[in-house]
Structures are given as C-alpha cells and as structure tokens.
Design a protein around this motif. Structure first.
Motif, PDB file in Angstrom:
ATOM      1  N   LYS A 208       6.476  -7.874  -3.199  1.00  0.00           N
ATOM      2  CA  LYS A 208       7.398  -8.174  -2.101  1.00  0.00           C
ATOM      3  C   LYS A 208       8.001  -9.583  -2.203  1.00  0.00           C
ATOM      4  O   LYS A 208       9.214  -9.769  -2.092  1.00  0.00           O
ATOM      5  CB  LYS A 208       6.661  -8.005  -0.766  1.00  0.00           C
ATOM      6  N   LYS A 263       7.123  10.891  -6.500  1.00  0.00           N
ATOM      7  CA  LYS A 263       7.293  10.922  -5.040  1.00  0.00           C
ATOM      8  C   LYS A 263       8.650  11.504  -4.632  1.00  0.00           C
ATOM      9  O   LYS A 263       8.818  11.918  -3.490  1.00  0.00           O
ATOM     10  CB  LYS A 263       7.132   9.511  -4.452  1.00  0.00           C
ATOM     11  N   LYS A 304      16.322   1.021   8.857  1.00  0.00           N
ATOM     12  CA  LYS A 304      15.475   1.568   7.788  1.00  0.00           C
ATOM     13  C   LYS A 304      16.263   1.742   6.496  1.00  0.00           C
ATOM     14  O   LYS A 304      15.740   1.536   5.404  1.00  0.00           O
ATOM     15  CB  LYS A 304      14.920   2.932   8.208  1.00  0.00           C
ATOM     16  N   CYS A 308      15.610   0.073   2.897  1.00  0.00           N
ATOM     17  CA  CYS A 308      15.384   0.944   1.750  1.00  0.00           C
ATOM     18  C   CYS A 308      16.337   0.588   0.604  1.00  0.00           C
ATOM     19  O   CYS A 308      15.934   0.495  -0.550  1.00  0.00           O
ATOM     20  CB  CYS A 308      15.561   2.400   2.180  1.00  0.00           C
ATOM     21  N   ALA A 365       4.834  11.636   6.886  1.00  0.00           N
ATOM     22  CA  ALA A 365       4.201  11.104   5.678  1.00  0.00           C
ATOM     23  C   ALA A 365       5.000  11.474   4.421  1.00  0.00           C
ATOM     24  O   ALA A 365       5.044  10.714   3.457  1.00  0.00           O
ATOM     25  CB  ALA A 365       2.773  11.623   5.570  1.00  0.00           C
ATOM     26  N   ALA A 368       8.537   9.268   4.206  1.00  0.00           N
ATOM     27  CA  ALA A 368       8.516   7.799   4.230  1.00  0.00           C
ATOM     28  C   ALA A 368       9.608   7.321   3.283  1.00  0.00           C
ATOM     29  O   ALA A 368       9.733   7.826   2.167  1.00  0.00           O
ATOM     30  CB  ALA A 368       7.155   7.284   3.786  1.00  0.00           C
ATOM     31  N   ASN A 370       9.998   4.437   1.775  1.00  0.00           N
ATOM     32  CA  ASN A 370       9.482   3.728   0.611  1.00  0.00           C
ATOM     33  C   ASN A 370       8.534   4.651  -0.162  1.00  0.00           C
ATOM     34  O   ASN A 370       7.506   5.064   0.366  1.00  0.00           O
ATOM     35  CB  ASN A 370       8.748   2.475   1.100  1.00  0.00           C
ATOM     36  N   ASP A 372       6.369   4.162  -2.255  1.00  0.00           N
ATOM     37  CA  ASP A 372       4.998   3.662  -2.323  1.00  0.00           C
ATOM     38  C   ASP A 372       4.186   4.044  -1.097  1.00  0.00           C
ATOM     39  O   ASP A 372       2.973   4.197  -1.165  1.00  0.00           O
ATOM     40  CB  ASP A 372       5.003   2.134  -2.426  1.00  0.00           C
ATOM     41  N   GLN A 373       4.877   4.159   0.021  1.00  0.00           N
ATOM     42  CA  GLN A 373       4.183   4.505   1.267  1.00  0.00           C
ATOM     43  C   GLN A 373       4.201   6.006   1.540  1.00  0.00           C
ATOM     44  O   GLN A 373       3.569   6.481   2.470  1.00  0.00           O
ATOM     45  CB  GLN A 373       4.810   3.745   2.442  1.00  0.00           C
ATOM     46  N   ARG A 374       4.949   6.749   0.741  1.00  0.00           N
ATOM     47  CA  ARG A 374       5.037   8.200   0.909  1.00  0.00           C
ATOM     48  C   ARG A 374       3.760   8.846   0.380  1.00  0.00           C
ATOM     49  O   ARG A 374       3.216   8.403  -0.632  1.00  0.00           O
ATOM     50  CB  ARG A 374       6.260   8.714   0.134  1.00  0.00           C
TER      51      ARG A 374
END
Ligand code: ADP
Ligand code: MG
Length: 391
Positions: A208, A263, A304, A308, A365, A368, A370, A372-374
């Motif tokens: 980040k 993903k 968002k 993204c 879920a 998501a 991102n 990485d968060q999915r």
C-alpha cells in the motif's frame, strides 16, 4: 435446421474420413463466437474412462464411477462435438485442449474424450452432459437450490484454480447445470490461461505505501500517462488481458490490471449469484468496458470505483448526476429488483430473510472490488452459504 445439420455432417465427413461411421449428428446445441457444438450419437461405444460411465436409463455419461460398462452390448450414448471455427488461432485451440487435458481428473469439469484435426479444422469430442438453459430455471431457484448450484460451480472453480488456471469466461452458458440431478460441469476453456502467462507489473501487486508513493510521484511528474508509469518508459506498453464476456468482467479486468489472478472467476460467479438473487438476466448489460464501469459505479458508488481504479494505476472520473458517491448495499439492490414494495404495511423497511441474507453475505465476499480481499474458490466452499451441513 435438419438440412443444415446434414450438410454439416457431410462437411465433417469430407474433412475427417470415416467420421459418419463413428458419429451421427443429432442436432446443433450451441453456436458461439468460437465454435458450433452438436449433440451426436457415438456409434462405436467404448468406455472412455472409469470416471465417466454411461447411465443406462438416461443415456448419458455421469462422472460417478458407479457402473461400469458391460462389454458386448452396444447402447446409444451421446457426445458433444465441438467444432472450433477455423478463425480461432492455432495457439488458442491448442491452449484449450491442453488445459482440458490438465483438468481431466476433476468431476466438475467436462473432460475431453478426443480431438481431431484436419489442416485448420479442429473438432473436440466431449461426453454429452444434459442440462437446461439457465433462463428456464434461474427465476425459480430458492436459496437451497442456489447453495447446491454454487457448491457445484465453486467445486469446479476450486479445481481449476488449484491447477493455477484462470477460466476467464465464467457465465451461465459455460456451466452446464442439470436441475434434476443437481449437478453441473464447467465447459469452454477457450479463453482460459495459466496463471502468470501474461503477467506484467501492476500497481496492485505493490504494498500500500509503495503504491501511494508511486501514484504521488506520477502526479508530480506529468499527467498524460497512466498513473505510476514514468514518462519515456522504455518498457513495452502494458497490455491487459480483457478476454471474457461483457457483464461478467471483474473490475480489475475493466481497469486493465496486468497482474490478473484466479479471483476474476470468483467475481464472475458472483455476478451469476447476483443475477439469480435479483431475478434479472442479464443483470449487467453494457456494450463496452466504459459502460461496464459505469454500471458497476451505479451499484457500488463512485468512491469504491475510484479506489479500485487507483489500485491498478487508472483514473476514474464520473460526472453522471444519478451516480452517487456511496452506491447501494447489495441487499437493497436485491430487494428493489424482487419486491414491488420496499416497506411493509407498518412502514418498516423490508429486510431479507435469514437464508437470503446469508446468500447476500456470500455475494459480498465474491464481489469485493479488491481481488486480494475477494474470497477464493477454496474458501468459498467453507463459507456458511456453501458448507455442507449435517442432516
Ligand atoms: P463456445 O466456445 O462456442 O462458447 P462452449 O464450449 O461454451 O463453446 O459450448 C457452447 C454450448 O454448447 C454450451 O453453452 C452448451 O450449451 C453446449 N455444450 C458444450 N459442451 C457440451 C457438453 N459436453 N454437453 C452438452 N452440451 C454442451
Ligand atoms: Mg461458451
């Protein structure tokens, strides 16, 4: 239609001598961008594999291994013949056959029996899998049906992803689902690729703090190149894989991420779930990627989308007045699309029942922004929505 199927048969016979002795075309079952698929009777029955046995009552293969073929008796049984258009590149065809071969051990993936080639014409032979058109059943699915459907789809995805393969084109027509037997198989690896095949650095793979720094640097230097990549960059220009189907593309595909992962398939599966929960197909119906981004912004909100876009070194600006900063919850979207009123007779806001609410939690879920968060396909199978319960 009969006539043209007969013509197609003659054409196949011309390319592949003896074809009509082996297969009898019955009808055309699919006509896509890349192929025509026929249902055919296999006139030389042999047990292709122990995993896919003929179900005598239903005349189709089922990946159960329950029964084995008794030799000597010949019964009709069916195959799907996928005639790949000669306009497809040889690499693409090779890729599809190669990946199917890799995935042959999974029950949830339609295996390849064999393939023939004559010059630029390739036909793949697959076991015929009985299924219904998605549009015929999705409106009638209850949450229990959805659990079974998605358990089947995510089992297939987990197998594909475990082999480090991205399917890239998850959508209802590529997941053949039999509503009676409550089983589905994944087909169409025409756009699939091995993870990392066309990877190039993308800002989303940075930590980040490093990403923030890169974005800041690029603001300071100039404004006329994508964020994060300095002017006069000698490296080849970044090209992101955009393959897939409109309405099902993950945001990172739309924002030209060059380090896409498995993903992207989870997102597309999420769009199928959203379609079923909202009882609208197609749910998203954009004509191009810009439209698709706007459609996503309508639901998820500008904030968002901006975040993204930034993740992949892109800019998102939108001045459409009807698109809000915050967007809507998926629960709200589903209530709007399925209920004629949003408040009950006492004036209270209508909420989803417990089962539907659990489905929506799972949907969140999958969707998501991102990657990485999915949720991953493997973790999805452990989610309360999909986890097998006792009793
Ligand atoms: P395309 O690359 O042209 O999309 P697909 O592999 O997705 O080709 O097949 C197109 C359609 O043909 C599918 O949506 C499905 O209706 C039908 N089909 C494909 N494979 C099978 C199969 N094994 N059994 C039954 N139908 C099939
Ligand atoms: Mg297809």
């Amino acid at each position: 239609v009969e006539d043209s199927v007969a013509e197609d048969m003659q054409r196949l016979e011309r390319s592949f001598r003896g074809f009509s002795k082996k297969y009898r075309l019955i009808n055309r079952i699919g006509e896509g961008t890349f192929s025509t698929v026929y249902k055919a009777e296999d006139l030389h029955y042999e047990s292709y594999s122990n995993k896919w046995d003929l179900d005598e009552k239903e005349n189709l293969y089922s990946p159960s291994g329950r029964k084995t073929h008794q030799s000597g008796q010949r019964r009709p049984h069916f195959v799907a013949i996928k005639k790949i258009y000669v306009t497809s590149s040889p690499q693409r065809i090779m890729n599809e056959l190669d990946l199917l071969h890799d995935l042959r051990h999974s029950d949830a993936i339609c295996p390849l029996i064999t393939a023939f080639r004559d010059k630029d014409q390739v036909v793949a032979i697959l076991p015929y899998f009985r299924h219904l058109d998605f549009r015929a059943y999705f409106r009638d699915m209850n949450v229990a049906d959805m659990r079974i459907y998605f358990r089947s789809l995510f089992t297939a995805l987990a197998a594909v992803h475990d082999s480090n393969i991205l399917h890239r084109d998850i959508k209802p027509t590529n997941f053949l689902y039999d509503t009676h037997r409550k089983r589905g198989v994944l087909v169409d690896f025409g756009l699939a690729e091995r993870h990392g095949t066309d990877h190039q650095p993308c800002l989303c793979t940075l930590r980040k703090e490093d990403r923030k720094q890169r974005i800041q640097q690029s603001y300071n230097h100039t404004h006329d190149h994508p964020l994060g990549y300095p002017k006069g960059d000698q490296r080849p220009s970044l090209r992101a894989n955009r393959a897939g189907t409109r309405g099902f593309r993950a945001p990172e595909v739309l924002f030209k991420c060059t380090a896409q992962t498995t993903k992207i398939d989870v997102w597309s599966a999420g769009i199928i779930l959203l379609t079923i929960l909202a009882r609208r197909f197609p749910f998203f119906n954009s004509s191009d990627d810009i439209d698709a981004v706007i459609e996503l912004a309508t639901v998820f909100g500008k904030a968002k989308m901006k975040k993204c876009a930034m993740l992949h070194g892109q800019m998102f600006e939108c001045n459409i007045p009807t698109i809000g900063e915050e967007g809507y919850t998926l629960e709200k979207i589903i209530i709007w699309s399925t209920r004629s009123v949003t408040r009950d007779k006492y004036g209270n806001k209508i909420r989803l029942g417990a089962a539907e609410a659990e489905a929506v939690e799972f949907l969140e879920a999958c969707l998501a922004m991102n990657p990485d968060q999915r949720i991953s396909a493997a973790d999805a199978l452990q989610h309360p929505f999909l986890k097998e319960r006792d009793g």
